[in-house]
Scaffold this active site. Structure first.
Site, PDB file in Angstrom:
ATOM      1  N   TYR A  33      -8.941   9.010  56.586  1.00  0.00           N
ATOM      2  CA  TYR A  33      -8.832   8.068  57.689  1.00  0.00           C
ATOM      3  C   TYR A  33      -9.482   6.746  57.333  1.00  0.00           C
ATOM      4  CZ  TYR A  33     -13.757   8.751  59.122  1.00  0.00           C
ATOM      5  OH  TYR A  33     -15.122   8.770  59.178  1.00  0.00           O
ATOM      6  N   ARG A  52      -9.706   0.966  50.010  1.00  0.00           N
ATOM      7  CA  ARG A  52     -10.452   2.233  50.053  1.00  0.00           C
ATOM      8  C   ARG A  52      -9.537   3.391  50.450  1.00  0.00           C
ATOM      9  NH1 ARG A  52     -15.642   2.708  53.847  1.00  0.00           N
ATOM     10  NH2 ARG A  52     -14.042   2.573  55.456  1.00  0.00           N
ATOM     11  N   ARG A 101       0.989  28.251  56.635  1.00  0.00           N
ATOM     12  CA  ARG A 101      -0.376  27.914  56.242  1.00  0.00           C
ATOM     13  C   ARG A 101      -0.624  28.500  54.864  1.00  0.00           C
ATOM     14  NH1 ARG A 101      -5.360  30.467  56.282  1.00  0.00           N
ATOM     15  NH2 ARG A 101      -7.159  29.088  56.568  1.00  0.00           N
ATOM     16  N   LYS A 151     -12.964   9.323  52.102  1.00  0.00           N
ATOM     17  CA  LYS A 151     -13.121   9.244  53.563  1.00  0.00           C
ATOM     18  C   LYS A 151     -12.226  10.279  54.232  1.00  0.00           C
ATOM     19  CE  LYS A 151     -13.586   5.618  57.111  1.00  0.00           C
ATOM     20  NZ  LYS A 151     -14.888   6.015  57.645  1.00  0.00           N
ATOM     21  N   GLU A 183     -27.246   8.527  53.725  1.00  0.00           N
ATOM     22  CA  GLU A 183     -26.652   7.562  54.669  1.00  0.00           C
ATOM     23  C   GLU A 183     -26.783   8.104  56.075  1.00  0.00           C
ATOM     24  OE1 GLU A 183     -22.411   7.199  53.789  1.00  0.00           O
ATOM     25  OE2 GLU A 183     -22.334   9.310  53.247  1.00  0.00           O
TER      26      GLU A 183
HETATM   27  N1  PMP Z   1     -20.922   6.283  55.806  1.00  0.00           N
HETATM   28  C1  PMP Z   1     -20.236   7.203  56.502  1.00  0.00           C
HETATM   29  C2  PMP Z   1     -20.518   8.647  56.299  1.00  0.00           C
HETATM   30  C3  PMP Z   1     -19.257   6.783  57.430  1.00  0.00           C
HETATM   31  O1  PMP Z   1     -18.572   7.702  58.125  1.00  0.00           O
HETATM   32  C4  PMP Z   1     -19.031   5.401  57.627  1.00  0.00           C
HETATM   33  C5  PMP Z   1     -18.034   4.906  58.629  1.00  0.00           C
HETATM   34  N2  PMP Z   1     -16.876   5.621  58.692  1.00  0.00           N
HETATM   35  C6  PMP Z   1     -19.781   4.484  56.873  1.00  0.00           C
HETATM   36  C7  PMP Z   1     -20.718   4.959  55.972  1.00  0.00           C
HETATM   37  C8  PMP Z   1     -19.591   2.995  57.034  1.00  0.00           C
HETATM   38  O2  PMP Z   1     -18.393   2.577  56.439  1.00  0.00           O
HETATM   39  P1  PMP Z   1     -17.651   1.256  56.949  1.00  0.00           P
HETATM   40  O3  PMP Z   1     -18.629   0.131  56.822  1.00  0.00           O
HETATM   41  O4  PMP Z   1     -16.512   1.111  56.000  1.00  0.00           O
HETATM   42  O5  PMP Z   1     -17.248   1.513  58.351  1.00  0.00           O
END
Ligand code: PMP
Length: 287
Positions: A33, A52, A101, A151, A183
């Site tokens: 996503y 990305r 599945r 992502k 993070e």
């Molecule tokens: N880290 C994680 C785990 C995230 O889910 C996100 C946002 N989706 C970010 C960092 C920040 O990414 P961005 O600045 O591209 O929104």
């Protein structure tokens, strides 16, 4: 308001857009996503989000089902149709819905991918009351998988982390691996010590945030000192200030970590300045 959403080539009222129960996004979190923010009805950092997205898809042996130009048109059409001024465009692409599945990937010639996009209105995104106050974070173990640079829609642990934070009276959680902050649940983490901005370097252990990259670019252009290195939670608690970055928060000051107040408990000067620069630059560059 009933939104118009996009699904597999069609613009539909949100209650008419349906995905199969066999969709691998639903059964296996087999999908990726992107979230692009919208300011003044324009898209922020669209090109970087698509870059990305292409990388996430490639890592999972999937392709982009539309051209980049078509993707931009869909984003812009949804902003227009939903009269979105401030908010987000959410995009999700999954490996589609094969007839059975099965753990093996379906043949992409027989199973078309599923692509959906929808908007979320967020008035107050730029003029955020929370940003004037700052947020509180707690620390939790990072027990996610090893490819956080992709992502994917596997967001159960970040969602649980968010709930752990809310239950303890905080706003979000910073995740720790080997004592170092990876993070936030859905954002990148920064601390500031002696005017030096510190953030973890890119690797498979964190998502390569688009907002992180832009904020770092703007910080350098403003002659701020920036260091990419790992930092521990103890170091974070002893920092002068801290903040997070994401498309849905921009730059958000952090004023408390695990109950320890940073500075005087109000948003720091560096975070506040970076938030202002970020928003004004995005206003200029959005399309
Ligand atoms: N880290 C994680 C785990 C995230 O889910 C996100 C946002 N989706 C970010 C960092 C920040 O990414 P961005 O600045 O591209 O929104």
């Amino acid at each position: 308001m009933m939104r118009t959403v996009y699904i597999n080539g069609d613009y539909l009222p949100e209650n008419e857009a349906k995905v199969s129960i066999f969709d691998r996004g639903f059964l296996m979190a087999d999908g990726v996503y992107e979230v692009t923010s919208v300011i003044d009805s324009k898209l922020v950092d669209f090109d970087r989000h698509v870059t990305r997205l292409q990388r996430s898809l490639k890592e999972l042996e999937m392709k982009l089902p539309l051209s980049v130009r078509e993707l931009l048109e869909v984003h812009q059409e949804l902003v227009r149709a939903n009269r979105l001024e401030e908010g987000l465009v959410y995009l999700q692409i999954t490996r589609g819905a094969p007839p059975e599945r099965d753990f093996s990937f379906p043949n992409p010639d027989e199973t078309p991918q599923t692509i959906v996009l929808f908007t979320q209105s967020k008035p107050g995104l730029t003029d955020s009351p929370l940003a004037k106050q700052g947020i509180k974070v707690i620390s939790i173990d990072d027990i996610r998988w090893g490819r956080r640079d992709i992502k994917t829609v596997q967001l159960l642990y970040p969602s649980m982390g968010k709930m752990m934070a809310l239950k303890s009276g905080a706003d979000d959680a910073w995740m720790l691996q080997d004592g170092y902050v990876t993070e936030g649940t859905s954002n990148n983490a920064f601390i500031v010590k002696n005017k030096k901005i510190i953030t973890r370097p890119l690797s498979n252990k964190i998502l390569h945030g688009i907002t992180r990259a832009s904020v770092m670019r703007f910080a350098k252009e403003s002659q701020m000192e920036l260091v990419e290195r790992c930092f521990s939670i103890e170091e974070a608690k002893a920092a002068d200030e801290a903040f997070i970055t994401s498309a849905s928060n921009f730059v958000m000051p952090v004023v408390e970590i695990d109950g320890v107040t940073l500075g005087d408990g109000t948003p720091g000067l560096v975070a506040t300045r970076l938030r202002e620069i970020y928003i004004s630059e995005c206003r200029k560059q959005a399309k």
